[in-house]
Design a protein around this motif. Structure first.
Motif, PDB file in Angstrom:
ATOM      1  N   GLU A 232     -34.484  62.795  88.563  1.00 44.99           N
ATOM      2  CA  GLU A 232     -33.874  62.556  89.866  1.00 44.99           C
ATOM      3  C   GLU A 232     -34.486  63.477  90.908  1.00 44.99           C
ATOM      4  OE1 GLU A 232     -29.377  62.174  90.522  1.00 44.99           O
ATOM      5  OE2 GLU A 232     -29.812  64.166  91.368  1.00 44.99           O
ATOM      6  N   PHE A 233     -34.629  62.965  92.140  1.00 49.82           N
ATOM      7  CA  PHE A 233     -35.129  63.755  93.254  1.00 49.82           C
ATOM      8  C   PHE A 233     -34.016  63.994  94.268  1.00 49.82           C
ATOM      9  CE2 PHE A 233     -39.126  62.225  91.575  1.00 49.82           C
ATOM     10  CZ  PHE A 233     -39.984  63.304  91.775  1.00 49.82           C
ATOM     11  N   ARG A 234     -34.033  65.177  94.887  1.00 47.89           N
ATOM     12  CA  ARG A 234     -33.133  65.520  95.989  1.00 47.89           C
ATOM     13  C   ARG A 234     -33.994  65.645  97.243  1.00 47.89           C
ATOM     14  NH1 ARG A 234     -28.883  68.437  93.275  1.00 47.89           N
ATOM     15  NH2 ARG A 234     -28.437  67.245  91.367  1.00 47.89           N
ATOM     16  N   ALA A 235     -33.748  64.824  98.248  1.00 48.82           N
ATOM     17  CA  ALA A 235     -34.593  64.772  99.439  1.00 48.82           C
ATOM     18  C   ALA A 235     -34.067  65.688 100.530  1.00 48.82           C
ATOM     19  CB  ALA A 235     -34.665  63.344  99.960  1.00 48.82           C
ATOM     20  N   ILE A 236     -34.964  66.494 101.106  1.00 57.37           N
ATOM     21  CA  ILE A 236     -34.604  67.378 102.206  1.00 57.37           C
ATOM     22  C   ILE A 236     -35.712  67.307 103.261  1.00 57.37           C
ATOM     23  CG2 ILE A 236     -33.314  68.920 100.696  1.00 57.37           C
ATOM     24  CD1 ILE A 236     -35.645  70.935 100.980  1.00 57.37           C
ATOM     25  N   GLY A 237     -35.492  67.971 104.391  1.00 56.00           N
ATOM     26  CA  GLY A 237     -36.489  68.003 105.453  1.00 56.00           C
ATOM     27  C   GLY A 237     -36.366  66.806 106.380  1.00 56.00           C
ATOM     28  N   GLY A 238     -37.285  66.719 107.337  1.00 54.18           N
ATOM     29  CA  GLY A 238     -37.235  65.662 108.338  1.00 54.18           C
ATOM     30  C   GLY A 238     -37.312  64.266 107.754  1.00 54.18           C
ATOM     31  N   ARG A 259     -30.047  61.720  99.046  1.00 49.28           N
ATOM     32  CA  ARG A 259     -29.963  62.429 100.319  1.00 49.28           C
ATOM     33  C   ARG A 259     -28.782  63.392 100.265  1.00 49.28           C
ATOM     34  NH1 ARG A 259     -29.225  58.428 104.463  1.00 49.28           N
ATOM     35  NH2 ARG A 259     -31.424  58.476 105.038  1.00 49.28           N
ATOM     36  N   LEU A 260     -29.010  64.618 100.750  1.00 54.13           N
ATOM     37  CA  LEU A 260     -27.986  65.647 100.690  1.00 54.13           C
ATOM     38  C   LEU A 260     -27.296  65.826 102.044  1.00 54.13           C
ATOM     39  CD1 LEU A 260     -30.000  68.281  98.639  1.00 54.13           C
ATOM     40  CD2 LEU A 260     -28.382  66.584  97.771  1.00 54.13           C
ATOM     41  N   GLN A 261     -26.128  66.424 101.995  1.00 48.63           N
ATOM     42  CA  GLN A 261     -25.371  66.671 103.218  1.00 48.63           C
ATOM     43  C   GLN A 261     -26.128  67.614 104.152  1.00 48.63           C
ATOM     44  OE1 GLN A 261     -22.287  65.217 103.788  1.00 48.63           O
ATOM     45  NE2 GLN A 261     -22.410  65.988 105.887  1.00 48.63           N
ATOM     46  N   VAL A 262     -26.793  68.620 103.575  1.00 49.88           N
ATOM     47  CA  VAL A 262     -27.554  69.591 104.363  1.00 49.88           C
ATOM     48  C   VAL A 262     -29.046  69.359 104.116  1.00 49.88           C
ATOM     49  CG1 VAL A 262     -28.039  72.040 104.758  1.00 49.88           C
ATOM     50  CG2 VAL A 262     -25.697  71.288 104.278  1.00 49.88           C
TER      51      VAL A 262
END
Length: 334
Positions: A232-238, A259-262
C-alpha cells in the motif's frame, strides 16, 4: 544527516573508522551523531527572544525530509510506503532490519536509519517529478491557465480534466533533468516515444504523468526483487491533491494509494518527534497511529494495471537504449 555522508556505519550507528581512513578524514571532524528525537539541549534566552519562543524549550534532533514524511504518513513498518510528489517524486519504505544486498547496491538504493527508532528506510526517487508536470503546464497549458483563472481553480486541476481517461501507448522518459534511482545519472536523456498522427493532446498530457509514474514503478519492481515488498502507498505532497493522478498511480503500481488528512506529512512527522521528546507519546509509532488519518483510498483497476504491467517491459528498455545513443553521439543536456 549523518547516515547520508557515506561515512556512517548504519549497523553500529557511528562514523566508520575504516571509511574515514580510506578518505583520509578524521571521524572527529563530524558532529556527534544522535537519533531522531534525541534531546540535545534547551533553548537559551538569547535565541528564545530572537525566535519568539519561551526560554527552556527542548531542542531535539530532527530528520532528513523524506524519513520525516514517512513518519508523518504512518510508514513505520514494512509493507507500507510513502509516495511524496513535489518537485521530486519519491517513495520511502520502512524496514525492521537493513536490507543491503547486491540488488540494492547495483541500483543505487540506499538504506539508512529511519526517523522511527529501531527502523530503517530506503528511498526511490525521480528528480523530474512535479517539475516535469510544471514543464507541461508552462509549455502546453496556456489555455488551461486562462481557464483556471476564469474559474478560480488550480491550473493542474484543469490540465488533468483535459487528459485522456484511459492509459496511453506513448512513453515519456522523464529524465528532463538528472535521473534519480536506479540510474543516478547527472546527464541522462529525456524522450517522448510512440507519437503518431493519431496521438491526441489529451493522450500526450496523460503520458507525461504516466512517464513520471513508470519510473517509480520501475523502482518498485527493483525493490521487490531485493526482498522489499509494498502492499500500500500513502500519498503526500502537492500531487496528493489530484484524484486523477492518485488513481493513475494506483493503476500503475497495482496497489492501493491512500490520501491522508495531512498532506504536509514531513511537518507532521517532526511534530510527532517533538511529542515523543516531550513525553506526550510513548513512541513515534504510537503517535503516528493516533495522528495519521486516512481520507480516501484509490484502488487499482485490474485492466489498466495489466496494461501498465505490459508497457513496463518497453519502458525498461528506453534508458539503456538512449544512453547508448548518447554515448555514440556525444549528446548532452545544455
Amino acid at each position: 544527516v549523518a547516515a547520508r555522508t557515506m561515512a556512517f556505519d548504519i549497523h553500529r550507528k557511528c562514523y566508520s573508522e575504516r571509511i574515514c581512513a580510506l578518505a583520509d578524514v578524521s571521524p572527529e571532524l563530524f558532529g556527534p551523531a544522535v537519533s531522531t528525537g534525541h534531546v540535545v539541549g534547551k533553548l537559551g534566552v538569547r535565541a528564545a527572544s530572537q525566535l519568539g519562543l519561551p526560554a527552556g524549550c527542548l531542542v531535539c534532533a530532527g530528520s532528513h525530509d523524506q524519513p520525516a514524511g514517512a513518519l508523518g504518513s504512518g510508514v513505520t513498518e514494512p509493507g507500507v510506503a510513502m509516495d511524496a510528489t513535489g518537485t521530486v517524486e519519491c517513495f520511502a519504505v520502512a524496514m525492521v532490519e537493513p536490507v543491503v544486498n547486491e540488488t540494492m547496491l547495483s541500483n543505487n538504493l540506499a538504506c539508512y536509519p529511519h526517523a522511527v527508532p529501531q527502523r530503517y528506510i530506503s528511498l526511490a526517487y525521480n528528480f523530474s517529478g512535479g517539475s516535469l508536470f510544471r514543464w507541461a503546464r508552462d509549455t502546453f497549458g496556456e489555455s488551461e491557465r486562462a481557464e483556471a483563472e476564469r474559474r478560480g481553480v488550480d491550473v493542474y486541476q484543469v490540465l488533468t480534466e483535459q487528459m485522456a481517461s484511459e492509459p496511453t501507448d506513448v512513453l515519456v522518459l522523464p529524465h528532463f533533468t538528472m535521473a534519480g534511482t536506479p540510474h543516478m545519472d547527472p546527464n541522462p536523456v529525456g524522450a517522448i516515444i510512440g507519437l503518431t498522427l493519431g496521438t491526441t493532446r489529451a493522450q500526450f498530457l496523460r503520458a507525461v504523468l504516466e512517464g513520471i509514474s513508470y519510473e517509480l514503478k520501475l523502482n518498485l519492481d527493483i525493490l521487490a526483487s531485493a526482498g522489499v515488498s509494498v502492499r500500500e502507498f500513502r500519498a503526500i505532497g502537492g500531487g496528493a491533491k489530484s484524484d486523477f493522478w492518485l488513481q493513475l498511480k494506483a493503476d500503475m503500481y497495482g496497489r492501493p494509494v491512500v490520501r491522508l488528512q495531512v498532506a504536509e506529512a514531513a511537518s507532521l512527522g517532526m511534530a510527532i518527534v517533538a511529542g515523543v521528546a516531550l513525553g506526550i507519546y510513548s513512541s513515534a509509532a504510537q503517535a503516528a497511529q493516533a495522528l495519521v488519518v486516512r481520507r480516501e483510498t484509490f484502488l487499482p483497476d485490474p485492466r489498466r494495471a495489466a496494461h501498465y504491467d505490459s508497457m513496463l517491459a518497453r519502458y525498461r528498455e528506453l534508458y539503456p537504449a538512449l544512453k547508448a545513443w548518447q554515448r555514440a553521439t556525444g549528446f548532452r543536456h545544455e
